[in-house]
Design an enzyme around this catalytic site. Structure first.
Site, PDB file in Angstrom:
ATOM      1  N   ARG A 183     -19.192  34.874   1.087  1.00  0.00           N
ATOM      2  CA  ARG A 183     -18.251  35.993   1.245  1.00  0.00           C
ATOM      3  C   ARG A 183     -18.864  37.294   0.726  1.00  0.00           C
ATOM      4  O   ARG A 183     -18.647  38.379   1.302  1.00  0.00           O
ATOM      5  CB  ARG A 183     -16.962  35.676   0.506  1.00  0.00           C
ATOM      6  CG  ARG A 183     -15.840  36.700   0.716  1.00  0.00           C
ATOM      7  CD  ARG A 183     -14.521  36.131   0.234  1.00  0.00           C
ATOM      8  NE  ARG A 183     -13.433  37.064   0.476  1.00  0.00           N
ATOM      9  CZ  ARG A 183     -12.766  37.714  -0.489  1.00  0.00           C
ATOM     10  NH1 ARG A 183     -13.098  37.524  -1.764  1.00  0.00           N
ATOM     11  NH2 ARG A 183     -11.777  38.522  -0.200  1.00  0.00           N
TER      12      ARG A 183
ATOM     13  N   HIS B 155     -19.051  40.685   2.888  1.00  0.00           N
ATOM     14  CA  HIS B 155     -18.425  41.947   2.477  1.00  0.00           C
ATOM     15  C   HIS B 155     -19.460  43.043   2.285  1.00  0.00           C
ATOM     16  O   HIS B 155     -19.133  44.231   2.409  1.00  0.00           O
ATOM     17  CB  HIS B 155     -17.607  41.744   1.203  1.00  0.00           C
ATOM     18  CG  HIS B 155     -16.241  41.187   1.452  1.00  0.00           C
ATOM     19  ND1 HIS B 155     -15.096  41.726   0.918  1.00  0.00           N
ATOM     20  CD2 HIS B 155     -15.838  40.136   2.208  1.00  0.00           C
ATOM     21  CE1 HIS B 155     -14.042  41.032   1.327  1.00  0.00           C
ATOM     22  NE2 HIS B 155     -14.471  40.058   2.107  1.00  0.00           N
ATOM     23  N   ASP B 156     -20.693  42.665   1.974  1.00  0.00           N
ATOM     24  CA  ASP B 156     -21.748  43.667   1.900  1.00  0.00           C
ATOM     25  C   ASP B 156     -22.093  44.192   3.289  1.00  0.00           C
ATOM     26  O   ASP B 156     -22.126  45.401   3.522  1.00  0.00           O
ATOM     27  CB  ASP B 156     -22.998  43.075   1.246  1.00  0.00           C
ATOM     28  CG  ASP B 156     -24.155  44.064   1.200  1.00  0.00           C
ATOM     29  OD1 ASP B 156     -23.906  45.233   0.822  1.00  0.00           O
ATOM     30  OD2 ASP B 156     -25.285  43.684   1.540  1.00  0.00           O
TER      31      ASP B 156
ATOM     32  N   VAL C 295     -19.814  46.788   5.264  1.00  0.00           N
ATOM     33  CA  VAL C 295     -19.643  48.154   4.757  1.00  0.00           C
ATOM     34  C   VAL C 295     -21.016  48.814   4.667  1.00  0.00           C
ATOM     35  O   VAL C 295     -21.834  48.436   3.843  1.00  0.00           O
ATOM     36  CB  VAL C 295     -18.948  48.161   3.380  1.00  0.00           C
ATOM     37  CG1 VAL C 295     -18.805  49.585   2.865  1.00  0.00           C
ATOM     38  CG2 VAL C 295     -17.582  47.483   3.473  1.00  0.00           C
TER      39      VAL C 295
ATOM     40  N   SER D  24     -25.034  47.406  -1.090  1.00  0.00           N
ATOM     41  CA  SER D  24     -24.216  48.478  -1.671  1.00  0.00           C
ATOM     42  C   SER D  24     -23.032  47.913  -2.450  1.00  0.00           C
ATOM     43  O   SER D  24     -22.550  48.544  -3.398  1.00  0.00           O
ATOM     44  CB  SER D  24     -23.721  49.427  -0.575  1.00  0.00           C
ATOM     45  OG  SER D  24     -22.960  48.737   0.406  1.00  0.00           O
TER      46      SER D  24
ATOM     47  N   ASN E  80     -11.851  43.954  -2.312  1.00  0.00           N
ATOM     48  CA  ASN E  80     -12.882  43.388  -3.191  1.00  0.00           C
ATOM     49  C   ASN E  80     -12.416  43.205  -4.628  1.00  0.00           C
ATOM     50  O   ASN E  80     -12.798  42.235  -5.292  1.00  0.00           O
ATOM     51  CB  ASN E  80     -14.125  44.295  -3.198  1.00  0.00           C
ATOM     52  CG  ASN E  80     -14.844  44.320  -1.864  1.00  0.00           C
ATOM     53  OD1 ASN E  80     -14.772  43.374  -1.089  1.00  0.00           O
ATOM     54  ND2 ASN E  80     -15.543  45.420  -1.595  1.00  0.00           N
TER      55      ASN E  80
ATOM     56  N   HIS F  56     -14.135  29.420   5.755  1.00  0.00           N
ATOM     57  CA  HIS F  56     -12.944  29.092   4.967  1.00  0.00           C
ATOM     58  C   HIS F  56     -12.718  27.587   4.891  1.00  0.00           C
ATOM     59  O   HIS F  56     -11.696  27.140   4.369  1.00  0.00           O
ATOM     60  CB  HIS F  56     -11.709  29.786   5.542  1.00  0.00           C
ATOM     61  CG  HIS F  56     -11.651  31.243   5.240  1.00  0.00           C
ATOM     62  ND1 HIS F  56     -10.612  32.056   5.635  1.00  0.00           N
ATOM     63  CD2 HIS F  56     -12.517  32.063   4.589  1.00  0.00           C
ATOM     64  CE1 HIS F  56     -10.837  33.297   5.233  1.00  0.00           C
ATOM     65  NE2 HIS F  56     -11.992  33.326   4.606  1.00  0.00           N
TER      66      HIS F  56
ATOM     67  N   ASP G  97      -8.995  24.913   2.508  1.00  0.00           N
ATOM     68  CA  ASP G  97      -8.959  23.668   3.280  1.00  0.00           C
ATOM     69  C   ASP G  97      -8.424  22.577   2.363  1.00  0.00           C
ATOM     70  O   ASP G  97      -9.106  22.137   1.429  1.00  0.00           O
ATOM     71  CB  ASP G  97     -10.370  23.323   3.777  1.00  0.00           C
ATOM     72  CG  ASP G  97     -10.451  21.959   4.460  1.00  0.00           C
ATOM     73  OD1 ASP G  97      -9.395  21.313   4.650  1.00  0.00           O
ATOM     74  OD2 ASP G  97     -11.564  21.539   4.808  1.00  0.00           O
TER      75      ASP G  97
END
Length: 331
Positions: A72, A76-77, A80, A86, A104, A203, A251
């Site tokens: 994740r 998420h890096d 963006v 970053s 975040n 997930h 799960d």
């Protein structure tokens, strides 16, 4: 017969050689665009990947959930301002940290694992391996550590000197997103609806906070199994602010193994997050979910391919950016 006065002719071999040299000169004058490469560290830091893999295995063996967190974190890096690490930058006089973005804050984790890996890599190859590449390698190795697929990584990313806090809210999906919103978000990053469904399959491991699924388990909707909702309510009280941080496995069946049960759960209306269940709710991605639920090998191969594509999102290359010494601050 002699040549006309004042004229001469070079032998053909000499003129040919001249053309070859001229051609090479022209090619040499064209800038060579830097590219990601699977062999990027083979000579510059040959033990980098082994060092990272060992550290990630150790981290996941200590806490199985960390595998999901590291995958994740890379995601998420990349969403963006590209795969540029970053997200790892702390607040400073010149940086507004992405860590504080709504999607975040108190949610994304694994920073200390990456810091530890960076420290180990710096000790063997100072100033060579970027934090952005460490995030990419860590995600791959985390997948493998819990029985998921592996893939050939393309490396050579460099680290940003800026943060994208203002972009995070607009570019990152949320647990409330509908299908159209998800497809659109991923499309802007060059990822197809099939890529989106495959990546959502991460997930199959990890956990979510009560805050993120409270509305779904209490809204008595038709797209949630009543028994599943009842089970989840035991650890997630109805009142906001009460038990917000209580965790539940994404799960319920095999929460610590990377497999295709996530998709089987969706077909049974047992997706924990709203943004999970919309993938199988009478929409355009139902058939993909069904396919993955029947074929774990297809899901694994598609997930690996989608991770490679995600890792290609707007990397900094060549002389752009920098190689940070510490992942949380610019040099």
């Amino acid at each position: 017969m002699g040549l006309a006065a004042g004229r001469s002719r070079l032998p053909s071999c000499v003129s040919h050689a001249f053309l070859v040299v001229a051609g090479l000169f022209i090619l040499a004058s064209i800038p060579c665009e830097a590219q990601l490469s699977s062999s990027f560290y083979d000579n510059a830091c040959p033990n980098a990947l082994t060092t990272i893999r060992t550290a990630i295995r150790t981290a996941v063996s200590r806490e199985r959930r960390m595998a999901a967190s590291l995958i994740r974190l890379h995601f998420h890096d990349c969403f963006v301002q590209g795969c540029d690490a970053s997200i790892l930058l702390d607040d400073s006089a010149t940086i507004q940290s992405e860590k504080n973005a709504p999607n975040n804050n108190n949610s994304v984790r694994g920073y200390e694992v990456i810091d530890n890996v960076k420290s180990q890599v710096e000790s063997i190859c100072p100033g060579v391996v970027s934090c952005a590449d460490i995030l990419a390698v860590a995600a791959r190795d985390a997948s493998v550590a819990v029985g998921g697929p592996t893939w050939t990584l393309k490396l050579g990313r460099r680290d940003s000197t800026t943060s994208g806090l203002s972009q995070a809210a607009a570019n990152l999906p949320t647990f409330r997103d509908g299908l159209d919103r998800l497809i659109s978000l991923f499309s802007t990053k060059g990822l197809s609806a099939r890529d989106m469904v495959a990546l959502s399959g991460s997930h199959t491991i990890g956990q979510a906070r009560c805050l993120t699924f409270r509305d779904r388990i209490y809204d008595n909707g038709t797209n949630i199994d009543s028994g599943f909702a009842s089970t989840r309510r035991r650890r997630c009280p109805v009142d906001n602010g009460n038990g917000d941080d209580n965790l539940a496995a994404l799960d319920l069946v095999t929460p610590n193994s990377f497999d295709n049960n996530y998709f089987k759960n969706l077909i049974q209306r047992k997706g924990l997050l709203q943004s999970d269940q919309v993938l199988f709710n009478g929409g355009s991605t139902d058939s993909i979910v069904t396919e993955y639920s029947k074929s774990p090998s297809t899901f694994s191969s598609d997930f690996a391919a989608a991770m490679v594509k995600m890792g290609d999102i707007e990397p900094l290359l060549g002389s752009a950016g920098e190689i940070r010494k510490y992942c949380n601050i610019v040099n």
